[in-house]
Write an enzyme that holds these catalytic residues in place. Structure first.
Site, PDB file in Angstrom:
ATOM      1  N   LYS A   1     -35.278-104.388  27.688  1.00 20.27           N
ATOM      2  CA  LYS A   1     -33.959-104.674  27.120  1.00 20.27           C
ATOM      3  C   LYS A   1     -33.735-106.186  27.066  1.00 20.27           C
ATOM      4  O   LYS A   1     -33.076-106.776  27.927  1.00 20.27           O
ATOM      5  CB  LYS A   1     -32.873-103.976  27.945  1.00 20.27           C
ATOM      6  CG  LYS A   1     -31.566-103.751  27.205  1.00 20.27           C
ATOM      7  CD  LYS A   1     -30.660-102.809  27.978  1.00 20.27           C
ATOM      8  CE  LYS A   1     -29.321-102.601  27.300  1.00 20.27           C
ATOM      9  NZ  LYS A   1     -29.436-101.849  26.033  1.00 20.27           N
TER      10      LYS A   1
ATOM     11  N   GLU B   1     -36.458 -95.527  16.905  1.00 25.26           N
ATOM     12  CA  GLU B   1     -35.097 -95.671  17.410  1.00 25.26           C
ATOM     13  C   GLU B   1     -34.063 -95.560  16.306  1.00 25.26           C
ATOM     14  O   GLU B   1     -34.360 -95.768  15.124  1.00 25.26           O
ATOM     15  CB  GLU B   1     -34.931 -97.007  18.151  1.00 25.26           C
ATOM     16  CG  GLU B   1     -35.714 -97.066  19.452  1.00 25.26           C
ATOM     17  CD  GLU B   1     -35.091 -98.013  20.464  1.00 25.26           C
ATOM     18  OE1 GLU B   1     -34.150 -98.733  20.128  1.00 25.26           O
ATOM     19  OE2 GLU B   1     -35.561 -98.019  21.619  1.00 25.26           O
TER      20      GLU B   1
END
Length: 342
Positions: free
Chosen positions: A186, A222
């Protein structure tokens, strides 16, 4: 410090607002200091900080929930702590010890308890832990110092008109991450890479775009900044597996719920883009929205509609209700998922 806050909880969006206190800890001379709560929401860092020039930073997102009895709880913060450690390791940042991470989050929630929305509003207290490279540095190298911070702000229910399906388009022009790059951690660069693709999708009337695998552009990876899942025609919960997908804590929570609560078969595997007809329901999942049902996906000029463009599929609704119930304390949680703020 605020004891009562004048907030119309029903009008909150997913936006920043300043709360009373935030946590700051500095890494210097080979170790993290004890950290402290501070009032100032502005950072004073060197103009040569690696976070500004070379993207040496990473972050997390999690929430605090007010339960029916008025208590406050965090949802799986130890998983966020572990994921932040992996992100730090990937971009050469000193790892934040798990206990330090969780303690910082608990301190911030307790210090800003008045900003935790009441039970029943659908609103929550969002926490943003982050780590940035700071200090004087010019060359491409790891920073001499680092800052670990946690701030929070109350945010509204993601769905203003209830849990409703939205449509997405496949991104043919852009990838969010490279094969064997930083897609599985992240870091901010992944999100910066998605901004233009998101803008193009919105301009065309879609909620966001869906990214295919960067190596072959044949498999779903995603959905915007969220993970993808689908329910097959024979009731199997399927979600993509790839080295360039961020491992969503929400997704892995849904995998457990699908298996243990709904008694569904679960498969984490490739999801070919040319096999959309295998699914009767699909959705995106993440901390902000919990679940965003996908009404349809546009691919090569054709919109493939799943259960409905206007109604949520029954299995998606059960997944959402179960996870939402666990987070707000209305459904029994698996061991270790909930940490109470005391």
């Amino acid at each position: 410090m605020s004891t009562n806050v004048n907030i119309d909880w029903s009008k909150l969006g997913f936006a920043y607002s300043k709360t009373d206190l935030r946590y700051i800890s500095i890494w210097k001379n080979g170790k993290w200091d004890d950290g402290e709560l501070v009032e100032d929401n502005k950072l004073n860092i060197s103009e040569a900080s690696t976070a500004l020039h070379y993207g040496q930073q990473c972050f997390e997102g999690l929430k605090a929930y007010r339960t029916k009895d008025g208590s406050i709880q965090l949802f799986r913060p130890y998983e966020n702590a572990k994921r932040l450690m992996r992100s730090c390791s990937r971009v050469l940042i000193p790892e934040i010890p798990i206990d330090k991470f969780v303690d910082a989050c608990l301190q911030v929630v307790k210090a800003n308890e008045a900003f935790v929305p009441p039970y029943g509003t659908g609103a929550t207290l969002y926490l943003r832990p982050y780590v940035i490279g700071i200090g004087d540095n010019l060359g491409v190298s790891t920073a001499p110092e680092f800052l670990f911070g946690v701030f929070c702000c109350p945010v509204g229910a993601y769905f203003k008109s209830g849990l409703a399906p939205v449509n997405f388009m496949i991104s043919d022009e852009y990838d969010r991450a490279a094969p064997y790059g930083t897609g599985d951690v992240k870091v901010g660069g992944n999100y910066a890479a998605s901004l233009l693709a998101h803008e193009h999708a919105v301009e065309k009337g879609f909620a966001d775009c869906i990214y295919l695998d960067p190596a072959t552009h044949t498999k779903i990876e995603e959905v915007g900044a969220a993970n993808f899942f689908g329910i097959t025609n024979d009731n199997v919960f399927v979600t993509p597996k790839s080295p360039s997908i961020l491992p969503s804590i929400t997704k892995y929570s849904l995998i457990h719920i699908a298996k243990e609560y709904l008694k569904l078969e679960v498969q984490e595997r490739d999801v070919p883009i040319n096999k959309l007809s295998d699914f009767k329901e699909t959705g995106a999942c993440g901390t902000a929205a919990v679940i965003s049902p996908i009404g349809g996906i546009e691919y090569k000029g054709k919109l493939h509609v799943f259960h409905s463009e206007t109604e949520v599929g029954p299995i998606t609704k059960k997944l959402y209700d179960t996870l939402y119930g666990i987070q707000f304390g209305d459904v029994a949680a698996p061991a270790g998922w909930i940490v109470k703020v005391k």
